[in-house]
Design a protein around this motif. Structure first.
Motif, mmCIF file in Angstrom:
data_model
loop_
_atom_site.group_PDB
_atom_site.id
_atom_site.type_symbol
_atom_site.label_atom_id
_atom_site.label_comp_id
_atom_site.label_asym_id
_atom_site.label_seq_id
_atom_site.Cartn_x
_atom_site.Cartn_y
_atom_site.Cartn_z
ATOM 1 N N TYR A 190 0.834 -1.203 0.000
ATOM 2 C CA TYR A 190 0.000 0.000 0.000
ATOM 3 C C TYR A 190 0.875 1.261 0.000
ATOM 4 N N LEU A 191 1.867 1.286 0.883
ATOM 5 C CA LEU A 191 2.743 2.455 0.970
ATOM 6 C C LEU A 191 3.581 2.638 -0.291
ATOM 7 N N GLU A 231 2.754 1.700 -3.296
ATOM 8 C CA GLU A 231 1.845 2.157 -4.347
ATOM 9 C C GLU A 231 1.615 3.661 -4.240
ATOM 10 N N ARG A 232 1.408 4.127 -3.020
ATOM 11 C CA ARG A 232 1.245 5.577 -2.807
ATOM 12 C C ARG A 232 2.536 6.320 -3.169
ATOM 13 N N TYR A 233 3.682 5.716 -2.808
ATOM 14 C CA TYR A 233 4.972 6.330 -3.114
ATOM 15 C C TYR A 233 5.175 6.428 -4.627
ATOM 16 N N GLN A 263 2.932 6.806 -6.873
ATOM 17 C CA GLN A 263 2.075 7.879 -7.379
ATOM 18 C C GLN A 263 2.622 9.251 -7.013
ATOM 19 N N ASP A 264 3.153 9.357 -5.780
ATOM 20 C CA ASP A 264 3.692 10.623 -5.299
ATOM 21 C C ASP A 264 4.724 10.323 -4.213
ATOM 22 N N SER A 311 0.672 9.106 4.780
ATOM 23 C CA SER A 311 -0.505 8.390 5.263
ATOM 24 C C SER A 311 -0.492 8.446 6.775
ATOM 25 N N ALA A 320 3.932 11.495 -0.759
ATOM 26 C CA ALA A 320 2.631 11.119 -0.190
ATOM 27 C C ALA A 320 2.801 10.633 1.249
ATOM 28 N N ARG A 328 5.560 8.363 5.749
ATOM 29 C CA ARG A 328 5.851 8.278 4.311
ATOM 30 C C ARG A 328 7.074 7.394 4.128
#
Length: 127
Positions: A14-15, A17-19, A21-22, A27, A25, A78
């Motif tokens: 999950y982390l 995937e967010r990384y 994208q940005d 959470s 990012a 992050r």
């Protein structure tokens, strides 16, 4: 080495995937819990272990904002850019181990390929 439970694996994915994208990012725990389906009692210990391993960077929210909402300050997490390679490597090792032990890649030999028939299932009674 960081202990990787299924929850840790899912949260790391999950982390990452967010990384992807940005890279900036962030959470917070409850947000990650909702996104992954794990409870906060699972998410926060995993985040703590990842932080202790220097895989995550943290920052505390400005205390003024939550005070107006009546909640404690959030801790934002992050991915540490220096740890991206280590996280990806650990996930790749897990994936490789899973592939090596999956039933499709390592089928067990069949001990009795013949189907059971009624005659094979009869029992003899002692006289």
């Amino acid at each position: 080495m960081l202990r990787f439970t299924r929850a840790a694996e899912d949260l790391a994915r999950y982390l990452l995937e967010r990384y992807a994208q940005d890279p900036e990012a962030e959470s917070y725990g409850l947000e990650a819990a909702k996104a992954t389906g794990y409870g906060p009692g699972t998410v926060y210990p995993v985040f703590r272990r990842m932080t202790d391993a220097h895989w995550l960077l943290t920052r505390e929210e400005d205390p003024e904002a939550p005070a107006t909402e009546g909640r404690p300050p959030r801790i934002y997490y992050r991915v540490n850019p220096e740890a991206v390679g280590a996280i990806r490597q650990r996930l790749a090792e897990i994936d490789a181990r899973r592939r090596a032990t999956s039933p499709r890649s390592n089928p067990a030999p069949s001990l009795d390929p013949a189907p059971a028939t009624e005659s094979r299932l009869r029992f003899r009674r002692k006289k």
